[in-house]
Design an enzyme around this catalytic site. Structure first.
Site, PDB file in Angstrom:
ATOM      1  N   LYS A  21       0.837  -1.141  -0.006  1.00 48.09           N
ATOM      2  CA  LYS A  21       0.025   0.063   0.059  1.00 48.09           C
ATOM      3  C   LYS A  21       0.702   1.209  -0.043  1.00 48.09           C
ATOM      4  O   LYS A  21       0.555   2.227  -0.626  1.00 48.09           O
ATOM      5  CB  LYS A  21      -0.885   0.160   1.205  1.00 48.09           C
ATOM      6  CG  LYS A  21      -1.852  -1.181   1.483  1.00 48.09           C
ATOM      7  CD  LYS A  21      -2.879  -0.787   2.335  1.00 48.09           C
ATOM      8  CE  LYS A  21      -2.293  -1.003   3.883  1.00 48.09           C
ATOM      9  NZ  LYS A  21      -1.894  -2.252   4.274  1.00 48.09           N
TER      10      LYS A  21
ATOM     11  N   ARG B 139      -9.665   1.123   8.936  1.00 48.50           N
ATOM     12  CA  ARG B 139      -9.037  -0.248   9.355  1.00 48.50           C
ATOM     13  C   ARG B 139      -9.900  -1.132  10.062  1.00 48.50           C
ATOM     14  O   ARG B 139      -9.897  -2.297  10.074  1.00 48.50           O
ATOM     15  CB  ARG B 139      -7.751  -0.058  10.020  1.00 48.50           C
ATOM     16  CG  ARG B 139      -6.350  -0.634   9.445  1.00 48.50           C
ATOM     17  CD  ARG B 139      -5.215  -0.594  10.446  1.00 48.50           C
ATOM     18  NE  ARG B 139      -4.180  -1.156   9.948  1.00 48.50           N
ATOM     19  CZ  ARG B 139      -3.129  -0.580   9.403  1.00 48.50           C
ATOM     20  NH1 ARG B 139      -3.158   0.681   8.831  1.00 48.50           N
ATOM     21  NH2 ARG B 139      -1.930  -1.457   8.862  1.00 48.50           N
TER      22      ARG B 139
ATOM     23  N   ARG C 104      12.122  -6.079   4.494  1.00 48.73           N
ATOM     24  CA  ARG C 104      12.085  -4.702   4.062  1.00 48.73           C
ATOM     25  C   ARG C 104      12.682  -3.656   4.855  1.00 48.73           C
ATOM     26  O   ARG C 104      12.831  -3.891   6.078  1.00 48.73           O
ATOM     27  CB  ARG C 104      10.566  -4.131   3.928  1.00 48.73           C
ATOM     28  CG  ARG C 104       9.785  -3.801   5.078  1.00 48.73           C
ATOM     29  CD  ARG C 104       8.369  -3.542   4.508  1.00 48.73           C
ATOM     30  NE  ARG C 104       7.391  -3.321   5.716  1.00 48.73           N
ATOM     31  CZ  ARG C 104       6.243  -3.127   5.691  1.00 48.73           C
ATOM     32  NH1 ARG C 104       5.643  -2.858   4.397  1.00 48.73           N
ATOM     33  NH2 ARG C 104       5.366  -2.971   6.749  1.00 48.73           N
TER      34      ARG C 104
ATOM     35  N   ARG D 160      11.254  -0.887  10.376  1.00 46.71           N
ATOM     36  CA  ARG D 160      10.320  -0.678  11.445  1.00 46.71           C
ATOM     37  C   ARG D 160      10.074  -1.605  12.479  1.00 46.71           C
ATOM     38  O   ARG D 160      10.535  -2.884  12.321  1.00 46.71           O
ATOM     39  CB  ARG D 160       8.935  -0.655  10.730  1.00 46.71           C
ATOM     40  CG  ARG D 160       8.431   0.598   9.883  1.00 46.71           C
ATOM     41  CD  ARG D 160       7.572   0.433   9.129  1.00 46.71           C
ATOM     42  NE  ARG D 160       6.280  -0.223   9.751  1.00 46.71           N
ATOM     43  CZ  ARG D 160       5.101  -0.336   9.127  1.00 46.71           C
ATOM     44  NH1 ARG D 160       4.821   0.190   8.016  1.00 46.71           N
ATOM     45  NH2 ARG D 160       3.923  -0.899   9.689  1.00 46.71           N
TER      46      ARG D 160
ATOM     47  N   ARG E 195      -0.501  -8.642  13.691  1.00 49.78           N
ATOM     48  CA  ARG E 195      -1.164  -7.670  12.708  1.00 49.78           C
ATOM     49  C   ARG E 195      -1.938  -8.414  11.609  1.00 49.78           C
ATOM     50  O   ARG E 195      -2.975  -7.626  10.942  1.00 49.78           O
ATOM     51  CB  ARG E 195       0.110  -6.974  11.873  1.00 49.78           C
ATOM     52  CG  ARG E 195       0.684  -5.784  12.703  1.00 49.78           C
ATOM     53  CD  ARG E 195       2.059  -5.355  12.575  1.00 49.78           C
ATOM     54  NE  ARG E 195       1.973  -4.641  10.979  1.00 49.78           N
ATOM     55  CZ  ARG E 195       3.211  -4.465  10.262  1.00 49.78           C
ATOM     56  NH1 ARG E 195       4.359  -4.927  10.694  1.00 49.78           N
ATOM     57  NH2 ARG E 195       3.158  -3.822   9.395  1.00 49.78           N
TER      58      ARG E 195
HETATM   59  P1  AMP Z   1       0.807   0.767   8.618  1.00 54.63           P
HETATM   60  O1  AMP Z   1       1.981   1.690   8.422  1.00 54.63           O
HETATM   61  O2  AMP Z   1      -0.258   1.045   7.832  1.00 54.63           O
HETATM   62  O3  AMP Z   1       1.430  -0.606   8.681  1.00 54.63           O
HETATM   63  O4  AMP Z   1       0.286   0.901  10.255  1.00 54.63           O
HETATM   64  C1  AMP Z   1       1.328   0.510  11.315  1.00 54.63           C
HETATM   65  C2  AMP Z   1       0.516   0.299  12.206  1.00 54.63           C
HETATM   66  O5  AMP Z   1      -0.091   1.621  12.958  1.00 54.63           O
HETATM   67  C3  AMP Z   1      -0.599  -0.574  12.518  1.00 54.63           C
HETATM   68  O6  AMP Z   1      -0.008  -2.096  12.591  1.00 54.63           O
HETATM   69  C4  AMP Z   1      -1.504  -0.232  13.391  1.00 54.63           C
HETATM   70  O7  AMP Z   1      -0.917  -0.589  14.859  1.00 54.63           O
HETATM   71  C5  AMP Z   1      -1.358   1.358  13.373  1.00 54.63           C
HETATM   72  N1  AMP Z   1      -2.542   1.891  12.634  1.00 54.63           N
HETATM   73  C6  AMP Z   1      -2.010   2.453  11.438  1.00 54.63           C
HETATM   74  N2  AMP Z   1      -3.582   2.858  10.736  1.00 54.63           N
HETATM   75  C7  AMP Z   1      -4.277   2.491  11.681  1.00 54.63           C
HETATM   76  C8  AMP Z   1      -5.731   2.912  11.841  1.00 54.63           C
HETATM   77  N3  AMP Z   1      -6.516   3.217  10.669  1.00 54.63           N
HETATM   78  N4  AMP Z   1      -6.486   2.467  12.989  1.00 54.63           N
HETATM   79  C9  AMP Z   1      -5.814   1.773  13.866  1.00 54.63           C
HETATM   80  N5  AMP Z   1      -4.405   1.694  13.986  1.00 54.63           N
HETATM   81  C10 AMP Z   1      -3.837   1.981  12.773  1.00 54.63           C
END
Ligand code: AMP
Length: 220
Positions: free
Chosen positions: A17, A92, A131, A165, A176
């Site tokens: 994404k 989400r 990554r 990360r 996740r």
């Molecule tokens: P991402 O960078 O999209 O993989 O997001 C990293 C982490 O941020 C996720 O594993 C969640 O813990 C948190 N997170 C990101 N977006 C959301 C969301 N819309 N709602 C709740 N937690 C989020």
């Protein structure tokens, strides 16, 4: 001038994404809103809230719907989003999807579509564990699939420091993926029922997937 594009990019963690959103941002000249990036920025703050948030993210737990919805709602009012935006990692959960519908209709904005990037779990794990990004410009790399042309030097900016990360480890990725299936997957059916869902196969190369997304959006 091109009409504003408002898009949700969805799919499992590691499906690409973020990478695709960055490509689309350049192609369509629209804003990339990653809730994950916004949260990681908050989590670097040395405050009780920042520290708690960091611990939760490191375990792969979701932030609260209330906080995220408020963050996104305020962000899309900013001037750089007026030409359109890509929501990456939001909504989400179903309550976030309902809230998004409300927010957009209160601002007289229509969502163009939600694009799901489909990648099987085995590939997801391999992609996430390998990554890393350039600490200076954020360019993404992978231990096996996307190496810099010169070892240890970023192709884009020449930076020599790279970061992984904290939530890209096997245990957290498992959490996740469970959260994705239980909490995020229902949002995909929701977009399907609304007639907004488009799906792309995300198992090919970055440029192949970007081409499929551009085709859906009528961009070339
Ligand atoms: P991402 O960078 O999209 O993989 O997001 C990293 C982490 O941020 C996720 O594993 C969640 O813990 C948190 N997170 C990101 N977006 C959301 C969301 N819309 N709602 C709740 N937690 C989020």
């Amino acid at each position: 001038m091109q009409k504003p594009l408002r898009i949700v990019l969805t799919g499992a963690p590691g499906c690409g994404k973020g990478t695709q959103a960055r490509i689309l941002r350049e192609k369509a000249h629209i804003c990339h809103l990653s809730t994950g990036e916004m949260l990681r920025a908050e989590a670097t703050k040395d405050t009780p809230f920042g520290r708690n948030l960091k611990a939760a993210l490191d375990r792969g737990e979701f932030a609260t719907d209330e906080m995220i919805v408020d963050m996104v709602s305020r962000r899309i009012d900013e001037p750089d989003c007026q030409n359109g935006f890509i929501l990456d990692g939001f909504p989400r959960t179903l309550p976030q999807a309902f809230a998004l519908e409300k927010i957009l209709s209160s601002k007289y904005i229509k969502l163009d579509c939600a694009i799901e990037i489909q990648v099987p779990d085995e590939i997801i794990m391999e992609r996430i564990l390998g990554r890393y990004t350039c600490a200076k410009c954020g360019e993404g790399y992978h231990d096996k699939n996307i190496k810099p042309k010169i070892y240890g030097v970023c192709d884009k900016c020449g930076g020599t420091e790279f970061i992984k990360r904290a939530d890209d480890n096997r245990e957290t990725v498992k959490n996740r993926l469970v959260n994705y299936r239980q909490l995020t997957y229902p949002t995909i059916s929701y977009f399907e029922q609304k007639g907004l869902l488009r799906c792309v196969d995300g198992t090919g190369s970055i440029s192949a997937t970007a081409g499929k997304i551009a085709e859906i959006l009528g961009l070339q």
